[in-house]
Design an enzyme around this catalytic site. Structure first.
Site, short mmCIF file in Angstrom:
data_model
loop_
_atom_site.label_atom_id
_atom_site.label_comp_id
_atom_site.label_asym_id
_atom_site.label_seq_id
_atom_site.Cartn_x
_atom_site.Cartn_y
_atom_site.Cartn_z
N ARG A 1 0.70 -1.33 0.02
CA ARG A 1 0.06 0.11 -0.14
C ARG A 1 0.88 1.09 -0.04
O ARG A 1 1.53 1.18 0.71
CB ARG A 1 -0.75 -0.19 1.40
N GLU B 1 -9.15 1.69 -1.65
CA GLU B 1 -9.87 1.44 -0.48
C GLU B 1 -10.54 2.59 0.00
O GLU B 1 -10.06 3.88 0.22
CB GLU B 1 -8.96 1.16 0.64
N ARG C 1 -13.67 -5.56 3.74
CA ARG C 1 -12.55 -5.36 4.61
C ARG C 1 -13.10 -5.55 6.12
O ARG C 1 -12.32 -5.39 7.06
CB ARG C 1 -11.89 -4.06 4.41
C1 GCO Z 1 -6.10 0.77 7.48
C2 GCO Z 1 -6.89 1.86 8.18
C3 GCO Z 1 -6.05 2.49 9.22
C4 GCO Z 1 -6.96 3.16 10.24
C5 GCO Z 1 -6.72 2.77 11.78
C6 GCO Z 1 -7.84 3.60 12.52
O1 GCO Z 1 -6.25 0.77 6.22
O2 GCO Z 1 -5.17 0.28 7.67
O3 GCO Z 1 -7.51 2.71 7.22
O4 GCO Z 1 -4.79 3.23 8.98
O5 GCO Z 1 -7.11 4.41 10.04
O6 GCO Z 1 -7.08 1.29 11.87
O7 GCO Z 1 -7.86 3.02 13.88
MG MG Z 2 -7.86 1.89 5.49
#
Ligand code: GCO
Ligand code: MG
Length: 402
Positions: free
Chosen positions: A147, A236, A283
């Protein structure tokens, strides 16, 4: 096998984790993650005041019945606090069942559908060059899927820019950090980021990107279209998905695959997204969506529509959640990918676990249950510390979605 005790353990080895430990009269115990980032104490109270008293004396083997008791019996259904609490109970009971049977949970679910679990890691940087370098480091570590998030010129505190390379953590002490958001700057910037990464590393690595709920549907359609040349594995959370119908508009404009659901807590949050094939990856994950028992229903619905799983796996989900998720991932027929943000060494020490990373995959062994434990003495050395996630505002001060 009777439940004799259930205790909530809160520990903060760098960030807060809430863990439920259920004990039985046969000496077998199980654990389940109940962490809800930034709202941890609400789940602690829900568990201690309303759930634990219901568990004592019950047959630990009756996982489905206990799930129904906690869901139907509360009268008030769904919601992240309720469903995180139910999940913790559910996973702890699956852990117990696995230990009692001498089998990892994936064996109880139907056995392994694969040998190892494909994961994606997080490459991030303050600008395009730093992010491209970070992608290179993840490739060197063996990651097959990465990512990429980057700082954006003119956007203070853009989402996803971590404070460390391997151990990204957005939550802050006490009051939330205020960040700024600028959609136009982002929409112009994002294709340049992925052009640069593809230019340097070619098409042989899977690339993912998290929009973190920032766009309207038509903006998301535009972004997805502009990223098509870079063949993303997924885009996402392109819009806040309370309005599931809104994803129709995004779909009309782009073939970039869509992933949504890390903040969902029930099958009802994604029923339309799945049955109308408005997303490609779901997800929703074990800790926030009712545990293995409920995720099995979501994954079953998704399988009918060729939607695959891509469980949330940020650092605020504890290793106990990761252990449960990996057992699920090993079994679930319509597996897509698993997010994997490494926990810090302090967290790994509090939660000894059997999974390990090698060459782009997480691997499980035959450890019974979920394969994760908690070292309570070590956990006690890290008391709860209040944390908050950042917030985002537009330049004129309007609250936006972080
Ligand atoms: C991801 C998520 C995290 C969230 C976090 C919030 O895709 O891993 O978006 O970065 O921001 O889990 O608690
Ligand atoms: Mg996320």
């Amino acid at each position: 096998m009777k439940i004799t005790a259930a205790r909530v353990i809160v520990t903060c080895p760098g960030r807060n984790f809430v863990t439920l430990k259920i004990e039985t009269d046969q000496g077998v115990y199980g654990i389940g993650d109940a962490t809800l980032n930034g709202r941890e104490k609400a789940v602690v109270a829900y568990l201690e005041d309303h759930v634990v008293p219901l568990l004592i004396g019950r047959d630990a083997s009756r996982i489905e019945d206990i799930w129904q008791l906690l869901y139907r019996g509360a009268y008030w259904r769904r919601g992240p606090i309720t469903m995180s609490a139910i999940s913790a109970v559910d996973v702890a009971l699956w852990d117990i069942k696995g230990k009692a049977a001498g089998m990892p949970v994936y064996q109880l679910l139907g056995g392994a559908s694969r040998d190892k679990v494909l994961v994606y890691g997080h490459a991030n940087g303050a600008d395009i060059e730093e992010t491209a370098d970070a992608v290179g480091r993840y490739i060197d570590l063996g990651y097959k899927a990465i990512r990429a998030q980057s700082g954006i010129p003119g956007v203070k505190g853009a989402y996803g820019v971590g404070r460390g390379d391997l151990y990204y953590e957005p939550a802050d002490d006490a009051l939330p950090t205020e960040t700024l958001w600028n959609t136009s700057a982002y929409l112009d910037f994002a294709p340049k980021l992925f052009a640069r990464i593809r230019d340097e590393y070619g098409m042989g690595v899977e690339l993912l990107h998290d929009v973190h709920h920032r766009l309207t549907p038509i903006e998301a359609g535009r972004l997805g279209k502009s990223l098509e040349p870079y063949r993303l594995f997924w885009m996402e959370d392109c819009t806040p998905a309370e309005n599931q119908e809104a994803l129709r508009l995004v779909r009309q404009h782009t073939v970039t695959p869509l992933a949504i659901g890390e903040i969902f807590n029930s099958i009802h949050d994604c029923r339309q997204l799945i049955s109308e094939q408005l997303i490609d990856y779901i997800r929703a994950t074990i800790v926030h969506a009712g545990g293995i028992t409920h995720l099995r229903q979501i994954a079953g619905l998704a399988a009918l529509y060729q939607v695959r799983t891509g469980f949330h796996g940020a650092t605020d989900l504890s290793p106990a959640c990761m252990g449960a998720a990996l057992n699920f991932d090993m079994w679930v027929p319509n597996f897509g990918i698993q997010e994997y943000m490494r926990h810090t060494p302090e967290t790994d020490a509090v939660f000894p676990h059997s999974y390990h990373f090698d060459d782009g995959y997480l691997h499980l062994d035959d450890t019974p249950g979920i394969g994760v434990d908690i070292d309570e003495q070590l956990a006690a050395k890290y008391p709860y510390s209040p944390k908050q996630l950042p917030i985002a505002r537009l330049e004129d001060g309007t609250m936006w979605n972080w």
